[in-house]
Enzyme design. Structure first.
Site, short mmCIF file in Angstrom:
data_model
loop_
_atom_site.label_atom_id
_atom_site.label_comp_id
_atom_site.label_asym_id
_atom_site.label_seq_id
_atom_site.Cartn_x
_atom_site.Cartn_y
_atom_site.Cartn_z
N LYS A 156 -143.99 81.65 -51.18
CA LYS A 156 -144.25 83.09 -51.22
C LYS A 156 -142.96 83.89 -51.05
CE LYS A 156 -147.16 82.93 -47.71
NZ LYS A 156 -147.10 81.49 -47.34
N ARG A 162 -154.30 87.55 -43.95
CA ARG A 162 -154.56 86.15 -43.64
C ARG A 162 -155.94 85.91 -43.07
NH1 ARG A 162 -148.68 84.61 -43.00
NH2 ARG A 162 -148.66 82.41 -42.50
N ARG A 172 -136.66 72.62 -44.83
CA ARG A 172 -136.12 73.92 -44.46
C ARG A 172 -135.77 73.97 -42.98
NH1 ARG A 172 -139.70 79.19 -45.30
NH2 ARG A 172 -140.76 78.26 -43.53
N ARG A 201 -135.87 78.39 -37.95
CA ARG A 201 -137.24 78.82 -37.63
C ARG A 201 -137.90 77.78 -36.75
NH1 ARG A 201 -140.86 81.37 -42.46
NH2 ARG A 201 -142.48 80.56 -41.10
N ARG A 231 -150.01 74.95 -38.64
CA ARG A 231 -149.99 76.15 -39.51
C ARG A 231 -150.87 75.93 -40.73
NH1 ARG A 231 -143.74 76.39 -40.31
NH2 ARG A 231 -144.20 77.95 -41.93
P1 AP5 Z 1 -140.85 79.78 -48.91
O1 AP5 Z 1 -140.58 80.58 -50.11
O2 AP5 Z 1 -140.20 80.15 -47.64
O3 AP5 Z 1 -142.44 79.63 -48.70
P2 AP5 Z 1 -143.45 80.57 -47.93
O4 AP5 Z 1 -144.74 80.43 -48.61
O5 AP5 Z 1 -142.87 81.93 -47.77
O6 AP5 Z 1 -143.48 79.78 -46.55
P3 AP5 Z 1 -143.47 80.33 -45.06
O7 AP5 Z 1 -143.07 79.18 -44.18
O8 AP5 Z 1 -142.71 81.59 -44.94
O9 AP5 Z 1 -144.97 80.58 -44.88
P4 AP5 Z 1 -145.80 80.99 -43.68
O10 AP5 Z 1 -146.95 81.59 -44.32
O11 AP5 Z 1 -146.05 79.88 -42.73
O12 AP5 Z 1 -144.82 81.92 -42.84
P5 AP5 Z 1 -144.91 83.43 -42.42
O13 AP5 Z 1 -143.53 83.86 -42.19
O14 AP5 Z 1 -145.76 84.18 -43.36
O15 AP5 Z 1 -140.51 78.27 -49.28
C1 AP5 Z 1 -140.59 77.24 -48.32
C2 AP5 Z 1 -139.48 76.22 -48.57
O16 AP5 Z 1 -139.69 75.59 -49.85
C3 AP5 Z 1 -138.08 76.85 -48.64
O17 AP5 Z 1 -137.15 75.98 -48.09
C4 AP5 Z 1 -137.85 77.02 -50.16
O18 AP5 Z 1 -136.49 76.98 -50.49
C5 AP5 Z 1 -138.60 75.82 -50.72
N1 AP5 Z 1 -139.14 76.07 -52.06
C6 AP5 Z 1 -139.65 77.24 -52.55
N2 AP5 Z 1 -140.08 77.08 -53.82
C7 AP5 Z 1 -139.85 75.78 -54.14
C8 AP5 Z 1 -140.08 75.01 -55.32
N3 AP5 Z 1 -140.63 75.54 -56.43
N4 AP5 Z 1 -139.74 73.70 -55.31
C9 AP5 Z 1 -139.18 73.15 -54.18
N5 AP5 Z 1 -138.92 73.83 -53.04
C10 AP5 Z 1 -139.27 75.14 -53.02
O19 AP5 Z 1 -145.69 83.34 -41.03
C11 AP5 Z 1 -145.11 82.76 -39.89
C12 AP5 Z 1 -146.02 82.97 -38.70
O20 AP5 Z 1 -146.14 84.38 -38.42
C13 AP5 Z 1 -147.47 82.50 -38.88
O21 AP5 Z 1 -147.61 81.13 -38.56
C14 AP5 Z 1 -148.20 83.42 -37.88
O22 AP5 Z 1 -148.04 82.95 -36.57
C15 AP5 Z 1 -147.46 84.73 -38.02
N6 AP5 Z 1 -148.04 85.60 -39.05
C16 AP5 Z 1 -147.44 86.03 -40.18
N7 AP5 Z 1 -148.25 86.83 -40.90
C17 AP5 Z 1 -149.43 86.90 -40.20
C18 AP5 Z 1 -150.66 87.55 -40.43
N8 AP5 Z 1 -150.88 88.28 -41.55
N9 AP5 Z 1 -151.65 87.40 -39.50
C19 AP5 Z 1 -151.45 86.67 -38.38
N10 AP5 Z 1 -150.30 86.03 -38.10
C20 AP5 Z 1 -149.29 86.13 -39.01
MG MG Z 2 -142.46 83.20 -46.10
#
Ligand code: AP5
Ligand code: MG
Length: 192
Positions: free
Chosen positions: A14, A89, A128, A134, A146
């Site tokens: 994402k 979410r 990552r 992180r 997660r």
């Molecule tokens: P990346 O692009 O970072 O993927 P992502 O989907 O953004 O993954 P996140 O880890 O950010 O998702 P998340 O939903 O757990 O985290 P968030 O910050 O939202 O890519 C991941 C890796 O893969 C990278 O190394 C990238 O380089 C690699 N990659 C990308 N594309 C690729 C490809 N095509 N091929 C190979 N490799 C690739 O949430 C974190 C925490 O915050 C949650 O756990 C929760 O506690 C809280 N939180 C956030 N939002 C909410 C909400 N709305 N409600 C409640 N709690 C929330």
């Molecule tokens: Mg993200």
């Protein structure tokens, strides 16, 4: 205004695709994960409360993230549209978002749902975690927690938007550029 939800499990790409999409379409990127990490970095009361929840791989309370999104919408009255990443979410967050957007006389145009297998997600996040700093990427049990939280509470968000015919599944494996073009072609079909 054209508003997009980029949907998918942790590690589905994402954040990676959001960077490219906001540059291509001039949208404002709203990532609740990034907003929460910024609160943690600034050691605000909200950040301190969120940190221990995020470190366990669980979702922070709906009212916290809805409050952050509401403020961000208010702060960007001139935006051409918003790209939501990692939000909503839960169904409660989805309903709250729809209300906030309708107050601005707008709505979600499309939900683009990235499809990636669990083994690929775990491999990407562990990789990552070697460099990201992180804390929720560093051990496999938190990564699995997660993903479980996503399956238990977040997959229903796609069902919620499906009733309005807004969800498009996009293959989230392949090169970053291949996935980006697939996303663009879905957006272009609906924007025109
Ligand atoms: P990346 O692009 O970072 O993927 P992502 O989907 O953004 O993954 P996140 O880890 O950010 O998702 P998340 O939903 O757990 O985290 P968030 O910050 O939202 O890519 C991941 C890796 O893969 C990278 O190394 C990238 O380089 C690699 N990659 C990308 N594309 C690729 C490809 N095509 N091929 C190979 N490799 C690739 O949430 C974190 C925490 O915050 C949650 O756990 C929760 O506690 C809280 N939180 C956030 N939002 C909410 C909400 N709305 N409600 C409640 N709690 C929330
Ligand atoms: Mg993200």
């Amino acid at each position: 205004m054209f508003n997009i939800i980029l949907f998918g499990p942790p590690g589905s790409g994402k954040g990676t695709q959001s960077e490219k999409l906001i540059a291509a379409y001039g949208l404002k990127h709203l990532s609740t994960g990034d907003l929460l990490r910024s609160e943690i970095a600034r050691q605000t009361p909200l950040g301190l409360e969120a940190k221990s929840i995020m470190d366990r791989g669980q979702l922070v309370p709906d009212e916290v993230v809805v409050g952050m999104i509401s403020s961000a919408l208010e702060a960007n009255p001139q935006a051409k549209g918003f790209l939501f990443d990692g939000f909503p979410r839960t169904v409660a967050q989805s309903e709250a978002l729809d209300k906030l957007l309708s107050l601005k006389n707008t709505a979600i145009g499309v939900v683009l749902a990235l499809q990636v297998t669990e083994e690929e997600l775990v491999a990407r996040l562990l990789n990552r975690g070697l460099t990201s700093g992180r804390s929720d990427d560093t051990n496999e049990s938190v990564i699995r927690a997660r993903i479980k939280e996503y399956q238990d509470k977040t997959t229903v968000v796609a069902d919620y938007y499906s009733q309005f015919d807004k969800v498009v599944n996009v293959k989230g494996e392949g090169t970053v550029d291949e996935i980006f073009s697939a996303l663009c072609s879905e957006i272009d079909k609906r924007m025109s």
